[in-house]
Write a protein that holds these residues in place. Structure first.
Motif, PDB file in Angstrom:
ATOM      1  N   ASP A   1     -10.843 -74.450 -21.712  1.00 27.62           N
ATOM      2  CA  ASP A   1     -11.025 -74.482 -23.204  1.00 27.62           C
ATOM      3  C   ASP A   1      -9.589 -74.056 -23.969  1.00 27.62           C
ATOM      4  O   ASP A   1      -9.775 -74.513 -25.177  1.00 27.62           O
ATOM      5  N   LEU A   2      -8.540 -74.322 -23.132  1.00 27.14           N
ATOM      6  CA  LEU A   2      -7.319 -74.213 -23.634  1.00 27.14           C
ATOM      7  C   LEU A   2      -6.659 -75.751 -24.217  1.00 27.14           C
ATOM      8  O   LEU A   2      -5.971 -75.641 -24.963  1.00 27.14           O
ATOM      9  N   PHE A   3      -7.559 -76.844 -23.828  1.00 24.15           N
ATOM     10  CA  PHE A   3      -7.285 -78.325 -24.304  1.00 24.15           C
ATOM     11  C   PHE A   3      -6.036 -78.548 -23.877  1.00 24.15           C
ATOM     12  O   PHE A   3      -5.789 -79.358 -23.017  1.00 24.15           O
ATOM     13  N   ILE A   4      -4.721 -78.235 -24.573  1.00 21.24           N
ATOM     14  CA  ILE A   4      -3.439 -78.726 -23.929  1.00 21.24           C
ATOM     15  C   ILE A   4      -2.747 -77.322 -23.829  1.00 21.24           C
ATOM     16  O   ILE A   4      -2.823 -76.570 -24.714  1.00 21.24           O
ATOM     17  N   TYR A   5      -1.727 -77.305 -22.963  1.00 22.50           N
ATOM     18  CA  TYR A   5      -0.646 -76.360 -22.802  1.00 22.50           C
ATOM     19  C   TYR A   5      -1.131 -74.998 -22.362  1.00 22.50           C
ATOM     20  O   TYR A   5      -2.226 -74.354 -22.656  1.00 22.50           O
ATOM     21  N   TYR A   6      -0.126 -74.568 -21.201  1.00 21.61           N
ATOM     22  CA  TYR A   6      -0.457 -73.241 -20.557  1.00 21.61           C
ATOM     23  C   TYR A   6      -1.550 -73.375 -19.501  1.00 21.61           C
ATOM     24  O   TYR A   6      -1.870 -72.304 -18.879  1.00 21.61           O
ATOM     25  N   ASP A   7      -2.349 -74.459 -19.496  1.00 22.61           N
ATOM     26  CA  ASP A   7      -3.529 -74.703 -18.494  1.00 22.61           C
ATOM     27  C   ASP A   7      -2.934 -74.522 -17.153  1.00 22.61           C
ATOM     28  O   ASP A   7      -3.388 -73.762 -16.423  1.00 22.61           O
ATOM     29  N   ASP A   8      -1.833 -75.371 -16.828  1.00 22.93           N
ATOM     30  CA  ASP A   8      -1.170 -75.269 -15.468  1.00 22.93           C
ATOM     31  C   ASP A   8      -0.537 -73.894 -15.224  1.00 22.93           C
ATOM     32  O   ASP A   8      -0.569 -73.522 -14.084  1.00 22.93           O
ATOM     33  N   ILE A   9      -0.085 -73.491 -16.267  1.00 22.00           N
ATOM     34  CA  ILE A   9       0.787 -72.094 -15.933  1.00 22.00           C
ATOM     35  C   ILE A   9      -0.104 -71.023 -15.557  1.00 22.00           C
ATOM     36  O   ILE A   9       0.301 -70.180 -14.623  1.00 22.00           O
ATOM     37  N   TYR A  10      -1.291 -70.988 -16.496  1.00 26.48           N
ATOM     38  CA  TYR A  10      -2.177 -69.749 -16.080  1.00 26.48           C
ATOM     39  C   TYR A  10      -2.873 -69.898 -14.680  1.00 26.48           C
ATOM     40  O   TYR A  10      -3.159 -69.037 -14.153  1.00 26.48           O
ATOM     41  N   TYR A  11      -3.254 -71.352 -14.330  1.00 28.94           N
ATOM     42  CA  TYR A  11      -3.696 -71.484 -13.318  1.00 28.94           C
ATOM     43  C   TYR A  11      -3.091 -71.147 -11.926  1.00 28.94           C
ATOM     44  O   TYR A  11      -3.473 -70.412 -11.079  1.00 28.94           O
ATOM     45  N   SER A  12      -1.690 -71.653 -12.265  1.00 28.14           N
ATOM     46  CA  SER A  12      -0.852 -71.384 -10.962  1.00 28.14           C
ATOM     47  C   SER A  12      -0.533 -69.704 -11.052  1.00 28.14           C
ATOM     48  O   SER A  12      -0.308 -69.163 -10.002  1.00 28.14           O
ATOM     49  N   TRP A  13      -0.530 -69.010 -11.997  1.00 31.46           N
ATOM     50  CA  TRP A  13      -0.209 -67.914 -12.078  1.00 31.46           C
ATOM     51  C   TRP A  13      -1.385 -66.909 -11.241  1.00 31.46           C
ATOM     52  O   TRP A  13      -1.188 -66.147 -10.547  1.00 31.46           O
ATOM     53  N   TYR A  14      -2.510 -67.556 -11.603  1.00 30.72           N
ATOM     54  CA  TYR A  14      -3.829 -66.903 -11.033  1.00 30.72           C
ATOM     55  C   TYR A  14      -3.753 -67.126  -9.583  1.00 30.72           C
ATOM     56  O   TYR A  14      -3.947 -66.214  -8.674  1.00 30.72           O
TER      57      TYR A  14
END
Length: 291
Positions: free
Chosen positions: A186-199
Motif C-alpha cells: 500500500d506504500l506505492f513508492i518510498y520506504y517500502d524497502d526500509i520498512y521491510y528490512s527494518w522488520y
C-alpha cells in the motif's frame, strides 16, 4: 547455486532494455519481470523476448514499486524453487561478475545481502546506501549531518546493516517466502524497502552489506528536487510508520519531524511551490488519517 532475478518495471522501456541486456548474460535460473501495467510498449517488447528463464507477470494496474515487489515476491514464493533471489528496478542492473563474486563469498548465517550501488560513472548512489544505525536522537541527527560514518555502511567495508534498498538486494528464498507479506504494497513508492528490512532486522534476520558485490543504478547524479506527487508519498509513508510499527519504528518522533521539515525546505527550490506545499500537507493529512 540456484538464484532468481526479480525486476519491477513501469513505463521505462528504454531503461528496461538495458537492464535486460545486462541481466540475461548472467546465469540466473529464473528471471521474473513484473510489468506494472505499462503503457509505453513494454508488454509487446517483453512478449517478443525468447528466453526460457523468463516469466512475465502483468499487473492489471500500476501498484508502484511496493506493489510490484510484493507481487513478484509472492509469485516467487509460490512458484519458484531457489536458494537466493536478487531484486532490482528496471533502471538498475548487475555488473557482469556479480554472480561469480557472490558465489565465492561466505554466506554462512546471512539472510540478505545489500550490494554496493553506484551510478554509471562510478559514484556511490546515495539513495541506496544501507543504514547500519538510523540517527534518531537530536545528538545523533546533528552528528549524522556532520559525518555519517557511524550511521551508514562505509563504501568499502563489510558491514552489518539494519536496512537495505530494493536495488541490488540478494535475499534467501526461504526468508523471502516466509516474510514477503511484510512488504507493504500500500506504500506505492518510498520506504517500502526500509520498512521491510527494518522488520527483518528487528525479527532477528541477519543483513550484511558487501561492497565487492556491485550494482549499477542509472539515476541522475546531482540532487534534483522531486516532483510534488513523489513528495506526497515521501511524507505520507513516513508518517504511516506510526501505524505500521506501533512502538518499534525505524524513525523516532524527532527524526520524522526533521525529515518532514527538510521536505518543506524543498518548497523553496521547487518550480511549482504551491503544488509542492499542497502535496506535503496532503501527505501529512493522509499519513495520519489513512487506515
Amino acid at each position: 547455486m540456484n538464484i532468481s532475478a526479480l525486476i519491477v518495471t513501469y513505463n521505462r522501456l528504454d531503461k528496461l532494455k538495458k537492464t535486460w541486456a545486462a541481466s540475461k548474460l548472467l546465469p540466473f535460473n529464473h528471471i521474473i519481470i513484473i510489468d506494472n501495467a505499462s503503457t509505453d510498449g513494454t508488454a509487446d517488447w517483453l512478449g517478443s523476448l525468447d528466453d526460457a528463464r523468463l516469466s512475465v507477470i502483468t499487473s492489471p494496474k500500476n501498484d508502484g514499486g511496493a506493489g510490484g515487489f510484493y507481487c513478484g515476491a509472492e509469485w516467487i514464493a509460490k512458484n519458484i524453487d531457489a536458494d537466493w533471489v536478487m531484486v532490482f528496478d528496471d533502471d538498475a542492473y548487475p555488473t557482469p561478475d556479480l554472480l561469480d563474486t557472490f558465489d565465492k563469498i561466505d554466506k554462512q548465517g546471512v539472510d540478505a545481502f545489500a550490494t554496493k550501488v553506484i551510478t554509471p560513472s562510478g559514484m556511490r548512489c546515495k539513495m541506496n546506501i544501507p543504514w547500519k544505525k538510523i540517527p534518531n536522537s537530536l545528538s545523533e541527527i546533528i552528528s549524522y549531518q556532520k559525518n555519517d560514518t557511524d550511521f551508514v555502511a562505509r563504501n568499502n567495508d563489510i558491514t552489518p546493516i539494519c536496512t537495505f534498498s530494493f536495488v541490488g538486494l540478494i535475499i534467501k528464498h526461504d526468508v523471502l517466502k516466509e516474510t514477503y507479506y511484510n512488504i507493504n504494497k500500500d506504500l506505492f513508492i518510498y520506504y517500502d524497502d526500509i520498512y521491510y528490512s527494518w522488520y527483518l532486522n528487528s525479527s532477528g534476520f541477519k543483513l550484511v552489506y558487501r561492497p565487492e558485490l556491485v550494482f549499477i543504478h542509472d539515476v541522475p547524479e546531482s540532487d534534483i528536487t522531486p516532483p510534488p506527487w513523489k513528495v506526497y508519498y515521501l511524507v505520507r509513508n513516513l508518517l504511516l510508520s506510526f501505524k505500521i510499527f506501533n512502538n518499534n519504528r525505524p524513525f523516532s518522533h524527532i527524526s520524522i519531524l526533521f525529515r518532514v521539515f527538510k521536505y518543506f525546505l524543498m518548497v523553496l527550490k521547487s518550480q511549482s511551490k504551491i503544488n509542492f506545499a499542497k502535496a506535503i500537507f496532503l501527505g501529512i493529512k493522509d499519513g495520519f488519517s489513512k487506515k
